[in-house]
Design an enzyme around this catalytic site. Structure first.
Site, PDB file in Angstrom:
ATOM      1  N   ARG A  11      -7.448  -7.366   7.405  1.00  0.00           N
ATOM      2  CA  ARG A  11      -7.590  -7.163   6.056  1.00  0.00           C
ATOM      3  C   ARG A  11      -8.031  -5.697   5.697  1.00  0.00           C
ATOM      4  NH1 ARG A  11     -12.148 -10.059   1.830  1.00  0.00           N
ATOM      5  NH2 ARG A  11     -11.322  -9.144   0.070  1.00  0.00           N
ATOM      6  N   HIS A  12      -7.515  -5.193   4.611  1.00  0.00           N
ATOM      7  CA  HIS A  12      -7.788  -3.675   4.205  1.00  0.00           C
ATOM      8  C   HIS A  12      -9.122  -3.626   4.045  1.00  0.00           C
ATOM      9  CE1 HIS A  12      -9.166  -4.767   0.189  1.00  0.00           C
ATOM     10  NE2 HIS A  12      -8.366  -5.643   0.035  1.00  0.00           N
ATOM     11  N   THR A  24      -9.575  -7.707  -8.224  1.00  0.00           N
ATOM     12  CA  THR A  24      -8.595  -6.759  -8.041  1.00  0.00           C
ATOM     13  C   THR A  24      -7.034  -6.999  -8.025  1.00  0.00           C
ATOM     14  OG1 THR A  24     -10.155  -5.527  -6.534  1.00  0.00           O
ATOM     15  CG2 THR A  24      -8.032  -4.710  -6.457  1.00  0.00           C
ATOM     16  N   ARG A  63      -4.599   0.256  -0.740  1.00  0.00           N
ATOM     17  CA  ARG A  63      -5.903   0.117   0.226  1.00  0.00           C
ATOM     18  C   ARG A  63      -5.278  -0.575   1.680  1.00  0.00           C
ATOM     19  NH1 ARG A  63      -5.408  -3.624  -4.258  1.00  0.00           N
ATOM     20  NH2 ARG A  63      -5.672  -5.844  -3.970  1.00  0.00           N
ATOM     21  N   GLU A  90      -1.929  -8.757  -2.350  1.00  0.00           N
ATOM     22  CA  GLU A  90      -2.886  -9.596  -2.546  1.00  0.00           C
ATOM     23  C   GLU A  90      -2.471 -10.731  -3.652  1.00  0.00           C
ATOM     24  OE1 GLU A  90      -5.216 -11.596  -2.287  1.00  0.00           O
ATOM     25  OE2 GLU A  90      -7.022 -10.056  -2.265  1.00  0.00           O
ATOM     26  N   TYR A  93      -4.315 -11.865  -9.813  1.00  0.00           N
ATOM     27  CA  TYR A  93      -5.329 -12.677 -10.623  1.00  0.00           C
ATOM     28  C   TYR A  93      -5.296 -12.818 -11.960  1.00  0.00           C
ATOM     29  CZ  TYR A  93      -8.672 -13.589  -6.672  1.00  0.00           C
ATOM     30  OH  TYR A  93      -9.340 -13.994  -5.426  1.00  0.00           O
ATOM     31  N   ARG A 117     -11.167 -18.868  -8.517  1.00  0.00           N
ATOM     32  CA  ARG A 117     -11.168 -18.033  -7.103  1.00  0.00           C
ATOM     33  C   ARG A 117     -10.911 -18.716  -6.207  1.00  0.00           C
ATOM     34  NH1 ARG A 117     -15.827 -16.511  -4.012  1.00  0.00           N
ATOM     35  NH2 ARG A 117     -15.140 -14.550  -2.908  1.00  0.00           N
ATOM     36  N   GLY A 185      -7.196 -10.436   1.472  1.00  0.00           N
ATOM     37  CA  GLY A 185      -7.814 -11.474   1.706  1.00  0.00           C
ATOM     38  C   GLY A 185      -6.998 -12.687   1.429  1.00  0.00           C
TER      39      GLY A 185
END
Length: 251
Positions: A11-12, A24, A63, A90, A93, A117, A185
């Protein structure tokens, strides 16, 4: 018996928005100083363990790209071939992108916050194309057209990630290459869910820390020999995962 295939998930490193506790998603934010240090440490862990990647797969977000570059430089592997794809991005969101997690928790309550989430199949509200954190005009996604995500749940991430896993990453593993996947993530949670056969309900409890290599040895059917893989720094990984789980409560 064939030699195990080696897959390294990373993971970054911690980003500016991780530090600010903001959602993010696809917003292209830079690494923090902590994140740069995590990338360097990841490279040291790879070198110390003798696990040296032969090929890199990463997202198109800076990232992840920078974390991979920093780690590979420290491990002496900057020269390996690279493939980048939005399919490792990612989770999008939606309208939550750019919002403070603690404020969102306070405004909508713990149940709605947890659903947005961590729910497997409930996405947040979609982002508007004219939102400052929309990717509708981003040239790196021009080929997606109307299929450009405007919000996603983890189920959506799995559905866009798995075709790439099968078409690009598996063949590299099958050829005997040690593969590094540097991503995010939720895209890594999606891949781990697939590898370990984690249920839709149980995946909500899985947290992946920033900047610590997670090594899977896979059999010829691409199944883990050790379920869950092995972190190269288990103590730091446990602390990092706990910090991820606590996001939202942090002010």
């Amino acid at each position: 018996m064939a030699e195990p295939r080696t897959l390294v998930l990373l993971r970054h490193g911690n980003s500016d928005w991780n530090q600010k506790n903001l959602f993010t998603g696809w917003v292209d934010v830079e690494l923090s100083e902590q994140g740069v240090a995590e990338g360097q440490r990841a490279g040291e862990l790879l070198a110390e363990s003798g696990i040296l990647p032969d090929v890199l797969h990463t997202s198109v977000l800076i990232r992840a790209i920078d974390t991979a570059n920093i780690a590979l430089k420290r491990a002496g592997r900057s020269w390996i071939p690279v493939q980048r794809t939005w399919r490792l991005n990612e989770r999008h969101y939606g309208a939550l992108q750019g919002k403070d997690k603690a404020q969102t928790l306070a405004e909508y309550g713990p149940e709605q916050f947890a659903t947005w989430r961590r729910s497997f199949d409930v996405p947040p509200p979609p982002i508007a194309d004219d939102d400052e954190y929309s990717q509708s005009a981003d040239p790196r996604y021009a080929d997606l057209g109307d299929t450009l995500p405007r919000t996603e749940c983890l189920k959506d991430v799995i559905e866009r990630m798995l075709p790439y896993w099968e078409s690009d990453i598996q063949p590299d593993l099958a050829s005997g290459r040690t593969v590094l996947v540097t991503a995010h993530g939720n895209s890594l949670r999606a891949l781990v869910k697939h590898l370990d056969g984690i249920s839709d309900a149980d995946i909500a409890e899985l947290n992946i820390p920033t900047g610590i290599p997670l090594v899977y040895r896979l059999d010829e059917d691409f199944r883990p020999i050790v379920p869950g893989g092995e972190y190269l720094d288990p103590e730091a990984a446990a602390a990092g995962a706990a910090a991820v789980a606590a996001q939202g409560s942090k002010k």
